[in-house]
Every structure is written in structure tokens, then in C-alpha cells.
Design an enzyme around this catalytic site. Structure first.
Site, PDB file in Angstrom:
ATOM      1  N   GLU A  87      -3.179   6.422   7.357  1.00 17.69           N
ATOM      2  CA  GLU A  87      -3.719   7.587   7.951  1.00 17.69           C
ATOM      3  C   GLU A  87      -4.924   7.427   8.495  1.00 17.69           C
ATOM      4  OE1 GLU A  87      -3.588  10.650   4.801  1.00 17.69           O
ATOM      5  OE2 GLU A  87      -3.951   8.979   3.640  1.00 17.69           O
ATOM      6  N   GLN A 147       3.828  13.479  -0.776  1.00 16.82           N
ATOM      7  CA  GLN A 147       4.193  12.385  -1.122  1.00 16.82           C
ATOM      8  C   GLN A 147       3.384  12.499  -3.065  1.00 16.82           C
ATOM      9  OE1 GLN A 147       0.754  10.428   0.867  1.00 16.82           O
ATOM     10  NE2 GLN A 147      -0.680  10.099  -1.490  1.00 16.82           N
ATOM     11  N   GLY A 148       4.128  11.775  -3.601  1.00 21.83           N
ATOM     12  CA  GLY A 148       3.547  12.398  -4.958  1.00 21.83           C
ATOM     13  C   GLY A 148       3.105  10.703  -5.656  1.00 21.83           C
ATOM     14  N   TYR A 149       1.715  10.936  -5.581  1.00 22.20           N
ATOM     15  CA  TYR A 149       0.987  10.705  -5.363  1.00 22.20           C
ATOM     16  C   TYR A 149      -0.043  10.696  -6.886  1.00 22.20           C
ATOM     17  CZ  TYR A 149       1.328   6.348  -2.039  1.00 22.20           C
ATOM     18  OH  TYR A 149       1.900   5.323  -1.395  1.00 22.20           O
ATOM     19  N   SER A 150      -0.672  11.681  -6.659  1.00 21.98           N
ATOM     20  CA  SER A 150      -1.913  11.838  -7.797  1.00 21.98           C
ATOM     21  C   SER A 150      -1.397  12.693  -9.036  1.00 21.98           C
ATOM     22  CB  SER A 150      -2.951  13.031  -6.625  1.00 21.98           C
ATOM     23  OG  SER A 150      -3.616  12.248  -6.588  1.00 21.98           O
TER      24      SER A 150
END
Length: 382
Positions: free
Chosen positions: A234, A115-118
Site C-alpha cells: 500500500e 480484506q478480512g483483517y480487523s
């Protein structure tokens, strides 16, 4: 809430236990284990559509599977990000072509996701991201440039879903797009593991230098809506499974308190009882919200409950050990400067629980603004 398991559910539980007891023996690397799960149809049993190689299971049977998996000695999962986060997002927002392309390999355990979020400076406040994506002249491909951080399992992943800014000059949640990026791009993607104080390196920095992305989920500029939808997945079944692990950790702390004699301290006894009572409350809350989509604050409430609880359990785990909690299980050596036992690992790792996945402060703000209707917190330009 009147929640119970039917005889069909208990028969299903018997089958699950037998399968796990037979297949989870011995040591398997995590990618091989994902393929083992996929070959028997155990990945994606909670998806709302079939035809992707997965079994079908009722909501209560999904709970049974998650609980029995947590109780078993099965290896840790590497495919849960694709199964539990990306797949529901594609089912809700993806095209038929995207579902057909990506869901079968996830269900088979063949393709792993991260997951490329933060980003640095855009952690809990995700709307501050600066990673940019520029559309190529062909109109279908994007080139992604920027940095992501705290990316779980990026060193093992085949693909990454990336939230990037596709509208130059846009701010906050405007101008963002949800992209699917293949990780095998030498010279364009670099993954750097981040060593934690537990000694492990499951988190990573990821650097994109013109990496290509050929799939957009939900349309250009609609990334914020898609990203927020994903975060809502989630909860529920996964939360109940998480609590099985918590219960086992609590039992270990109780055993340590008895062994050290700390259990005779009335303050320690009170804390142990409180941990047990709060865990039961978390279970009832998870059951109350199971399958519900109308309570927008439920994910934030659940995160607040379990994060603080688990962190306090880590503190209690070393407290009941006394001075021995400061001594590792093995002598120091240069190749392995320190080792941790289960209680020490619990204490150190749980320090991050109130930060990752949305800090406690962010969760309280969400509840205040979106559930209670309190005045919004002042932010920068929108």
C-alpha cells in the site's frame, strides 16, 4: 531524486486521457465500470507477470495512469483491493494454480475482493485476532468462524482474504493462516453495513459461521508473514495518485477561503501555505521510495504523513467557511435527515484517517522498533 517522464510516458499519458475522456462519461455502477476497465486491459498494469489479460506498463507509466485516473471524472474503484493488495500477494506467495485461478478474473473486473483483517479488539493490534479456522478431514478445506469489522466493500465483494487462527491455543502472530473465502455462502456468511457519520456505508461487519475456505496462501501457520507482506504493497504508485486527489481538495479549500474572505486572515494564510508545502514534500517522499523494497519504514512514514495532513485539511475546510460550515446544502427530511457538501464530508471522513490502515501510534511504534532499533514495546505472552 532525479525523476522525470520520458516522451514515451507523455505519449502514454495522451492515450490514457483520451480513453478516460471517452469511457468515463455518464453514470455507471461500480461493477460495470470494473468490467469496462478490465475489457481494455487497464487492471493490473503494474503486476510483474503477464498472461492474465492485463497490459504491461513501466513504473513511470503506472504513475501516469494513476495520476490521470485521479484527475478524471471516472467512477470510484471497487476492484482496487483485489488489484493492488491480493494480486501482488499472490504473485509473491501464491501457487501457480492460485495465480491462474484468481488473477484473470481480477484483471477482467469480474471478481471483487474485500480484506478480512480487523476484528473487535484486534484493529491496529492485528495479532490479537480470534477468528478461527478448522481444517476439514479432507485436508484441503477449512471452516471459518468469527467476526471481522471495518471490512471495506464487503457488501459488494465476491471473495474475501481472511487472516484466521488455525492453531488452537496459539497467541499473537503464531498459528495464523491466510485464507481465501468465497462470500456467496448464505447462512454461513452475514454482512452488516456500518453507517458512518458521513451517511455512507462502505464499511461492514462480516460474520463467519462455519464458512468454507479451499485456498491457503503461503501455507498453514504462515499467515502473519503473508499478511505483513500484503500491507507493504500500500504505497508508491497508489500514494502518488492519492496526492492528486488531495491537491484538488486543497484547491477547493483555497477557493472557499477566497470566497469567504478568510484568506485575509494571516493565520489562515499560513495554514494554507503549510498545507501546500507539506503536500509537495509528501510527493517528493513518494517519488523517493517509488519501487523501493529496502526501506521497511517507508509505508509507515507515508501513512503518518498523509493521515495527519488530510485530517488537518478537513479541519481547515470548515474553518474557512465560518458559520456556514454548520449548515447543510439541503433542508432536513425524514428519508434524508442530513446531507453534506464536499467540505463537510471531508471534515467528517478525515477524522478516521489517523486510525484506519494502522493508527498513528502503531506506525510510530513500527518506525521506532524496526527502523530506529529502539527497545520493543512490552506486549503480552508470545
Amino acid at each position: 531524486m532525479d525523476f522525470g517522464f520520458t516522451q514515451d510516458d507523455e505519449d502514454f499519458r495522451t492515450d490514457v486521457r483520451a480513453w478516460l475522456a471517452e469511457r468515463a462519461k455518464g453514470t455507471q455502477d461500480r461493477r460495470t465500470w470494473e468490467r469496462t476497465l478490465g475489457a481494455s486491459g487497464w487492471i493490473g498494469i503494474g503486476w510483474g507477470e503477464d498472461g492474465y489479460g492485463n497490459r504491461r506498463a513501466t513504473l513511470t507509466q503506472q504513475v501516469v495512469w494513476a495520476e490521470e485516473y485521479a484527475r478524471s471524472a471516472a467512477p470510484p474503484r471497487s476492484g482496487h483491493i483485489g488489484e493492488n493488495l491480493l494480486a501482488p500477494t499472490l504473485l509473491a506467495h501464491g501457487t501457480d494454480e492460485q495465480k491462474s485461478r484468481f488473477l484473470p478474473p481480477i484483471a477482467a473486473g469480474e471478481e471483487l475482493w474485500c480484506q478480512g483483517y480487523s476484528e473487535p479488539g484486534a484493529g491496529s493490534d492485528l495479532a490479537q485476532i480470534r477468528t478461527a479456522a478448522v481444517r476439514e478431514p479432507d485436508g484441503r478445506t477449512y471452516r471459518v468462524t468469527g467476526q471481522k469489522i471495518w471490512t471495506s466493500l464487503a457488501h459488494e465483494a465476491d471473495w474475501c482474504f481472511v487472516l484466521a487462527r488455525t492453531e488452537p491455543g496459539s497467541v499473537r502472530h503464531h498459528g495464523l493462516t491466510f485464507l481465501l473465502v468465497p462470500m456467496d455462502q448464505p447462512g454461513r456468511i452475514e454482512v452488516r453495513p456500518i453507517r458512518q457519520m458521513t451517511g455512507t456505508s462502505d464499511f461492514n461487519e462480516v460474520f463467519f459461521d462455519g464458512a468454507y475456505a479451499g485456498h491457503v496462501v503461503g501455507g498453514e501457520g504462515d499467515g502473519w508473514r503473508v499478511a505483513m507482506s500484503l500491507l507493504g504493497f500500500e504505497r508508491g504508485v497508489s500514494t502518488l495518485a492519492q496526492q492528486i486527489g488531495f491537491a484538488e481538495e486543497l484547491a477547493g479549500v483555497v477557493r472557499a477561503a477566497v470566497a469567504s474572505g478568510a484568506v485575509h486572515d494571516p493565520v489562515v494564510r499560513e495554514r494554507l501555505v503549510r498545507q501546500w508545502a507539506e503536500l509537495r514534500t509528501m510527493r517528493w517522499n513518494a517519488l523517493r521510495t517509488l519501487g523501493s523494497s529496502g526501506d521497511g519504514g517507508a509505508p509507515s512514514v507515508a501513512k503518518l504523513l498523509w493521515a495527519g495532513w488530510h485530517q488537518r485539511l478537513g479541519e481547515l475546510a470548515v474553518l474557512v467557511r465560518g458559520a456556514s460550515a454548520g449548515v447543510g446544502p439541503a433542508d432536513w427530511s425524514a428519508p434524508a435527515p442530513y446531507e453534506l457538501d464536499a467540505a463537510q464530508h471531508l471534515f467528517l471522513f478525515s477524522r478516521a484517517d489517523t486510525i484506519y490502515g494502522g493508527s498513528d501510534q502503531i506506525q510510530r511504534t513500527i518506525i521506532a522498533e524496526r527502523v530506529l532499533g529502539l527497545p520493543r514495546e512490552p506486549k503480552g505472552a508470545v
